[in-house]
Write a protein that holds these residues in place. Sequence first.
Motif, short mmCIF file in Angstrom:
data_model
loop_
_atom_site.label_atom_id
_atom_site.label_comp_id
_atom_site.label_asym_id
_atom_site.label_seq_id
_atom_site.Cartn_x
_atom_site.Cartn_y
_atom_site.Cartn_z
N ASP A 8 -2.73 1.74 0.70
CA ASP A 8 -1.94 2.97 0.83
C ASP A 8 -2.53 4.08 -0.02
OD1 ASP A 8 0.30 4.77 1.33
OD2 ASP A 8 1.02 4.20 -0.67
N GLU A 15 -4.60 10.52 5.70
CA GLU A 15 -3.52 10.48 6.69
C GLU A 15 -3.54 11.75 7.55
OE1 GLU A 15 0.42 9.91 5.12
OE2 GLU A 15 1.26 9.48 7.09
N THR A 34 2.13 6.66 -1.46
CA THR A 34 3.05 7.23 -0.47
C THR A 34 4.19 6.25 -0.17
OG1 THR A 34 2.15 6.47 1.67
CG2 THR A 34 0.96 8.26 0.56
N ASP A 35 4.93 6.57 0.86
CA ASP A 35 6.09 5.75 1.26
C ASP A 35 5.75 4.27 1.45
OD1 ASP A 35 4.54 6.51 3.45
OD2 ASP A 35 6.24 6.64 4.83
N ASP A 36 4.53 3.99 1.89
CA ASP A 36 4.13 2.58 2.09
C ASP A 36 4.25 1.79 0.79
OD1 ASP A 36 2.63 4.57 3.75
OD2 ASP A 36 2.05 2.77 4.86
N THR A 211 -1.14 3.67 6.12
CA THR A 211 -0.42 2.49 6.58
C THR A 211 -1.37 1.40 7.08
OG1 THR A 211 1.56 3.75 7.10
CG2 THR A 211 1.27 1.67 8.27
MG MG Z 1 2.57 6.65 4.05
#
Ligand code: MG
Length: 256
Positions: A8, A15, A34-36, A211
């Motif tokens: 990530d 991205e 990040t969100d991952d 991701t």
């Molecule tokens: Mg992400």
Amino acid sequence: MLGAIAGDVIGSRFESFPTKSTQFELFGERTIFTDDTVLTVAVADAILNGEDFAAALRRFGQRHPNRGFGSSFYVWMHNAGAGPYQSWGNGSAMRVAPVGFAYDSEEEVLREAARSAAVTHDHPEGIKGAQAVALAVLLGRQGAGKDAIREQIGARFGYDLGRTLAQIRPHYAFDVSCQGSVPEAIIAFLESESVEDAIRKAISLGGDSDTMGCIAGGIAQAHYGGVPAELAHAVRGFLTDDLLGVVDRFARRFGC
Ligand SMILES: [Mg+2]
């Protein structure tokens, strides 16, 4: 799970600026977690505490809200009463690696992967994507070779893992569906020679880079038996103390 987090972190700056090359600096000015990473840590924390997956996902999401969450998840995480929303997005697959490290039987891994997915991603493809990644992590940990992983994951989930990266890369573009990114990230792992190489190859497809790096990196960590110290050290430098605390507790508890 540091392999997933490494994917990530390394993929983050690609991205929005995808690359079709494996030759790039691992870290740059735009490198972040990040969100991952946030949600992978949330799943690990839920397992450590025997807590509901939904509660942990919401808690970590709210603690780190500006990390590129998908809009449906963002709404869900701020609404305690919200149910699953039939997603087939790869969010279920990107956060599931800890399940493959924490449980030792296929049955448990498939069950817990489905549970971790179903609180948001209750579409059959969303469940399947999480199960495929978690099972690949388990198989990797248990020493199954790449041919066995290709065969078992391909047969069980109906993914075409017979393709090569060279075949996929020219036509591949950003795809956030499980069915359009999980198989490709697994193939990146299957063609890799190390954790770093798996992450580089996943990013080089030019898709949802963070991701895909996260998925390939988690499986690669399991298969290669860890993340090299230098890479682990560099990636940890991007994390906050609360995330590192969970990473370290999880590593001590499950020996990874
Ligand atoms: Mg992400």
